[in-house]
Design an enzyme around this catalytic site. Sequence first.
Site, PDB file in Angstrom:
ATOM      1  N   ASP A   1     -51.747  -6.143  12.109  1.00 34.98           N
ATOM      2  CA  ASP A   1     -51.866  -6.897  13.551  1.00 34.98           C
ATOM      3  C   ASP A   1     -52.007  -8.176  13.346  1.00 34.98           C
ATOM      4  OD1 ASP A   1     -54.561  -7.606  13.060  1.00 34.98           O
ATOM      5  OD2 ASP A   1     -55.092  -5.636  14.019  1.00 34.98           O
TER       6      ASP A   1
ATOM      7  N   ASP B   1     -54.652   3.595  15.680  1.00 33.89           N
ATOM      8  CA  ASP B   1     -55.608   3.088  14.663  1.00 33.89           C
ATOM      9  C   ASP B   1     -57.075   3.002  15.232  1.00 33.89           C
ATOM     10  OD1 ASP B   1     -56.530  -0.169  14.843  1.00 33.89           O
ATOM     11  OD2 ASP B   1     -54.875   0.245  15.900  1.00 33.89           O
TER      12      ASP B   1
ATOM     13  N   CYS C   1     -64.015  22.431   6.705  1.00 34.62           N
ATOM     14  CA  CYS C   1     -63.249  21.015   6.208  1.00 34.62           C
ATOM     15  C   CYS C   1     -63.029  21.417   4.540  1.00 34.62           C
ATOM     16  CB  CYS C   1     -64.114  19.995   6.465  1.00 34.62           C
ATOM     17  SG  CYS C   1     -63.279  18.409   5.911  1.00 34.62           S
TER      18      CYS C   1
ATOM     19  N   CYS D   1     -62.379  18.739   2.671  1.00 36.14           N
ATOM     20  CA  CYS D   1     -62.536  17.412   1.890  1.00 36.14           C
ATOM     21  C   CYS D   1     -63.447  17.735   0.743  1.00 36.14           C
ATOM     22  CB  CYS D   1     -62.787  16.320   3.007  1.00 36.14           C
ATOM     23  SG  CYS D   1     -64.803  16.241   3.301  1.00 36.14           S
TER      24      CYS D   1
ATOM     25  N   CYS E   1     -67.130  18.014   1.696  1.00 37.25           N
ATOM     26  CA  CYS E   1     -67.527  19.275   2.059  1.00 37.25           C
ATOM     27  C   CYS E   1     -67.353  20.301   0.865  1.00 37.25           C
ATOM     28  CB  CYS E   1     -66.676  19.654   3.338  1.00 37.25           C
ATOM     29  SG  CYS E   1     -67.056  18.643   4.938  1.00 37.25           S
TER      30      CYS E   1
ATOM     31  N   HIS F   1     -65.018  11.958   4.289  1.00 37.55           N
ATOM     32  CA  HIS F   1     -65.226  13.446   5.338  1.00 37.55           C
ATOM     33  C   HIS F   1     -64.410  13.081   6.633  1.00 37.55           C
ATOM     34  CE1 HIS F   1     -66.332  16.786   7.851  1.00 37.55           C
ATOM     35  NE2 HIS F   1     -66.780  15.797   8.529  1.00 37.55           N
TER      36      HIS F   1
END
Length: 376
Positions: free
Chosen positions: A90, A270, A308, A310, A313, A339
């Site tokens: 940006d 974002d 989840c 991930c 987890c 996570h």
Amino acid sequence: MFSFRVLKSDGSARLGELVTPHGVIKTPVFMPVGTQGTVKAMIPSLLEEVGAQIILGNTYHLYLRPGVEVVEGAGGLHRFIGWHKPILTDSGGFQVFSLSRERNDKRSSVKVLEEGVEFKDHLSGDRHFFTPEKVVQIEEALGADIIMPLDVCIEYPTTYARAKEAVELTIRWLDRSIRVKRREDQVLFAIVQGSVYEDLRLESAYMSMERDLFGYAIGGLSVGEPKEEMYRITRVVCSVLPWDKPRYLMGVGLPEDIVEAVASGVDMFDCVAPTRMARTGTLFTSQGRINIKSKIYEKDYDPPDPNCDCYTCSNFSRAYLRHLYKAEEISAYILNTIHNLRFYHRLMEDIRRSIEESRFEEFRKNFLRSWLRTSY
């Protein structure tokens, strides 16, 4: 080197493919915020593991530290930070207006002129001057795939007159940005401004579209306005933006905001929420938000989110994460961030799948009903 196409739509929601020199991005997409050349508490391999396709860097922060010459000397931002997938930078305009305050004073030290914007940096208090041309030159030196022009960011609430001035100056700055852009391996987006005034938003969108750029961003939202206003303005702008160009809602958002904006036709997002909230002990889960600092998790040996996939987890319990956080261990920030980012990328995967299977509206209603009931 660049292309974008809508592969399928379901209502106004779009499933797309954005091709860049550093890879193909499936949209709708969430971009983790790597303000200073790093997504906080993460490294590139972990970002890939959680499903990140593209990250965001910040021109303002990288200009101040480590400096453009350092990044350019390393061969550009991709090489400097070890991330070889797409990057969006940006312009730093939002940071110029939000961080440049007189010390011990809430008054802004920013001076907006036709030529550009003068501001104090938040690190040393030194004064700097950004012009549209300088910002493009910085972003070309950084070497991101997608770059944003300098725009005028105004606070909410604001007057109609101030919002109109910001729209008109943003367009004049856009024209100057277009004239100095040189690199063909980067694309420039326009930024639609206009606060919550529908006619100004439409005026800004139409003027931006006349420049026929690769993509269009919606700026100046998620700055304190009611959610209903953010959703309304997003719908208004998306209703007129070209169907065959990517649409980016800047700085948004929370899970419910993303789902609602996808329903309006937004492709790119974002937000610092998943990483920032991870560092303060808030986890996003399929059962809603949880505050891992709470004593109720002291002997809770279940994973943070049983649904989840991930790393966090799959290996650790809520009790352990609470222990790490209370002990102020750095690993608490890392595991929480892994996570939360995986939650966001799984959400985007679910959104894309629902559009592909022509059931997005059903997904939207079910998600919002469950999420809003369990998270607030």
